[in-house]
Design an enzyme around this catalytic site. Structure first.
Site: not given
Ligand code: 5GP
Ligand code: ZN
Length: 141
Positions: A92, A105
């Site tokens: 994303n 990521h």
């Molecule tokens: P995005 O929506 O930015 O692509 O996804 C971010 C992802 O990071 C989400 O799936 C969320 O659950 C995960 N996430 C957010 N904060 C943390 C964290 O502190 N530790 C871990 N392991 N995952 C996280």
């Protein structure tokens, strides 16, 4: 970690995980990349693959870090196949694309034949016993 951003200071939870200032269930690490379990998994074994160097988007990274990230993504995909042969890879980029953590990521999300998990509004937090069993399965080489 505090990221200088044009005079502002921005906290980055993934930089904190890289620096071991924040906890994570790490499943893969090399010199420039890290992979760990998502704390709100869409499905069992949802992994995130990140560069250690901070950058919001893939296009913000130097070439060598991009290549290293793709190599690690390949490794994490192979390990994901220990859970299921099928999986989604997602990236994303930007708030309107659903990016919440602005440190680039890839998501690797195993699929087990369930209905579309991405519409789910209630994502259960990763339980410790589940995380331990997944780390055992995914971190071995
Ligand atoms: P995005 O929506 O930015 O692509 O996804 C971010 C992802 O990071 C989400 O799936 C969320 O659950 C995960 N996430 C957010 N904060 C943390 C964290 O502190 N530790 C871990 N392991 N995952 C996280
Ligand atoms: Zn960061």
């Amino acid at each position: 970690m505090a990221i200088p951003d044009g005079g502002k200071v921005t906290a980055c939870v993934f930089c904190d995980i890289v620096a071991r200032r924040a906890p994570a269930w790490i499943v893969y690490e090399d010199a420039t990349t890290l992979a760990f379990l998502d704390i709100f998994p869409f499905t069992r074994g949802h992994q995130l693959v990140i560069p250690k160097r901070h950058g919001a988007r893939l296009t913000d990274l130097p070439f060598d870090d991009q290549m290293a990230l793709i190599r690690s993504l390949d490794e994490v995909c192979r390990r994901s196949e220990r859970l299921s042969a099928d999986y989604n890879v997602a990236l994303n980029a930007g708030a309107r694309a659903g990016q919440i953590v602005f440190h680039v990521h890839f998501h690797v999300i195993p699929r087990y034949g369930e209905a579309n998990p991405f519409r789910s509004t209630s994502r259960a937090p990763l339980a410790e016993a589940e995380a331990r069993s997944l780390v055992a399965e995914l971190s071995r080489t």
